[in-house]
Design a protein around this motif. Structure first.
Motif, short mmCIF file in Angstrom:
data_model
loop_
_atom_site.label_atom_id
_atom_site.label_comp_id
_atom_site.label_asym_id
_atom_site.label_seq_id
_atom_site.Cartn_x
_atom_site.Cartn_y
_atom_site.Cartn_z
N ASP B 116 0.83 -1.21 0.00
CA ASP B 116 0.00 0.00 0.00
C ASP B 116 0.86 1.26 0.00
O ASP B 116 0.56 2.23 -0.70
N SER B 142 -8.39 4.89 -4.91
CA SER B 142 -8.45 3.70 -4.06
C SER B 142 -7.08 3.35 -3.48
O SER B 142 -6.98 2.78 -2.40
N THR B 145 -6.64 5.69 -0.49
CA THR B 145 -7.47 5.21 0.61
C THR B 145 -6.83 4.00 1.28
O THR B 145 -6.82 3.88 2.50
N ALA B 146 -6.27 3.10 0.44
CA ALA B 146 -5.66 1.88 0.98
C ALA B 146 -4.48 2.22 1.90
O ALA B 146 -4.29 1.60 2.95
N ASP B 148 -3.99 5.17 3.44
CA ASP B 148 -4.44 5.99 4.56
C ASP B 148 -4.95 5.18 5.74
O ASP B 148 -4.82 5.57 6.89
N ARG B 149 -5.54 4.02 5.44
CA ARG B 149 -6.17 3.27 6.55
C ARG B 149 -5.14 2.78 7.56
O ARG B 149 -5.48 2.47 8.69
N TRP B 150 -3.86 2.70 7.17
CA TRP B 150 -2.84 2.26 8.12
C TRP B 150 -2.50 3.34 9.14
O TRP B 150 -1.82 3.09 10.12
N GLN B 151 -2.96 4.56 8.88
CA GLN B 151 -2.64 5.66 9.80
C GLN B 151 -3.58 5.72 10.99
O GLN B 151 -3.31 6.40 11.95
N SER B 152 -4.73 5.02 10.90
CA SER B 152 -5.68 5.10 12.01
C SER B 152 -5.29 4.12 13.10
O SER B 152 -4.51 3.23 12.90
#
Lengths: 83, 152
Positions: B116, B142, B145-146, B148-152
Motif C-alpha cells: 500500500d 483507491s 485510501t488503501a 491511509d487506513r494504516w494511519q488510524s
C-alpha cells in the motif's frame, strides 16, 4: 547552482531530464517554479493549476514553500503509479 | 533480520525470494508473498505493453523507509522487495513483496502495508502503451485510501 530534475510526463513536457539553475534570488520551491518555463514558453507555474504535481528537495517530498539552498537537487514529478 | 530491496530490469523468481526468506531465521513460521503483474487492459483500452520509469536515488530511500516502518510495526524476520523498471509486457511480473515472520498475522499485515505504501510513495511511474497510443497512468483514489487506513 541547484540541480532540477523532471520525471515521467513532466520530463516529456520539458523535453529534458533536467537542468541546472543559478539560485541568486531563489530561496523556495515556489520561487523556483516562477522562473521555469516549458520549451514552448508556457510558464511552469500554469501547469500546477491543471494537474497535481509533487516536489522533492534532496529526495524528500516538500511543500511549495519548501526551502532551497545551494547544491540542492529539486525534483518535480506527477503522483507515483508504481507497484 | 534479513532485508533485501532490489530495483531491476530483469524478471524475478518468486521461489528464489521465498527460499531466501524461509532461511532468514529458524523461527520463521510464515512467509507471505505478493506478486503484481501487468494486466492486458486498463480502463478498457487494449494495452500492448508498459514502460516503468523511476527516480533511482529517491526510490531506494523510500523503499528502505517503508520496509523500516513495517519492521517497527510488526515483529518480522525478513522482508524482500523487488520492483522492475523498463519495458514490460502484459502478464509480466512487476513487483514482489515477501515477508517472513513467526506467525501469519504479522506476515499478512506487513506485506499489505508495504504494498500500500509502495503504491503511493515509491517514485515509480507507469506509461501504458496501447493500440491507440501511449499514456502515463494517474494515481487511483483507491490506492490513496488503501494507504491511509494504516494511519488510524
Amino acid at each position: 547552482m541547484i540541480k532540477v530534475v523532471f520525471f515521467a510526463s513532466l520530463r516529456e513536457r520539458f523535453q529534458s531530464p533536467g537542468l541546472t539553475v543559478e539560485i541568486d534570488q531563489i530561496a523556495s520551491v515556489a520561487a523556483l517554479i516562477e522562473v521555469l518555463m516549458l520549451p514552448d514558453g508556457t510558464p511552469f507555474g500554469s501547469i500546477f493549476a491543471e494537474e497535481k504535481l509533487m516536489v522533492a528537495v534532496n529526495q524528500e517530498v516538500v511543500d511549495f514553500d519548501g526551502a532551497i539552498t545551494e547544491g540542492d537537487e529539486v525534483a518535480f514529478f506527477p503522483p507515483v503509479t508504481g507497484g | 533480520m534479513y532485508i533485501r530491496i532490489r530495483v531491476q530490469e530483469i524478471g524475478f523468481s518468486l521461489d528464489e525470494a521465498f527460499q531466501e526468506l524461509r532461511r532468514a531465521s529458524n523461527s520463521v513460521g510464515a512467509v507471505c508473498t505478493f506478486t503484481g503483474l501487468v494486466r492486458d487492459f486498463n480502463d478498457d483500452a487494449e494495452v500492448t505493453g508498459l514502460f516503468l520509469e523511476h527516480y533511482p536515488e529517491m526510490t531506494e530511500k523510500q523503499l528502505a523507509r517503508i520496509v523500516d516502518d513495517a519492521c517497527q510495526r510488526w515483529q518480522l524476520m525478513g522482508v524482500s522487495v523487488i520492483h522492475r523498471i523498463g519495458a514490460l509486457l502484459p502478464g509480466d511480473e512487476i513487483v514482489l513483496v515477501a515477508v517472513a515472520a513467526g506467525h501469519r498475522g504479522e506476515a499478512f499485515s506487513a506485506c499489505e502495508f508495504i504494498m500500500d505504501y509502495l503504491k503511493t510513495q515509491a517514485t515509480f511511474w507507469k506509461k501504458e502503451v496501447a493500440a491507440d497510443g501511449e499514456r502515463w497512468l494517474t494515481m487511483r483514489e483507491s490506492d490513496i485510501t488503501a494507504a491511509d487506513r494504516w494511519q488510524s
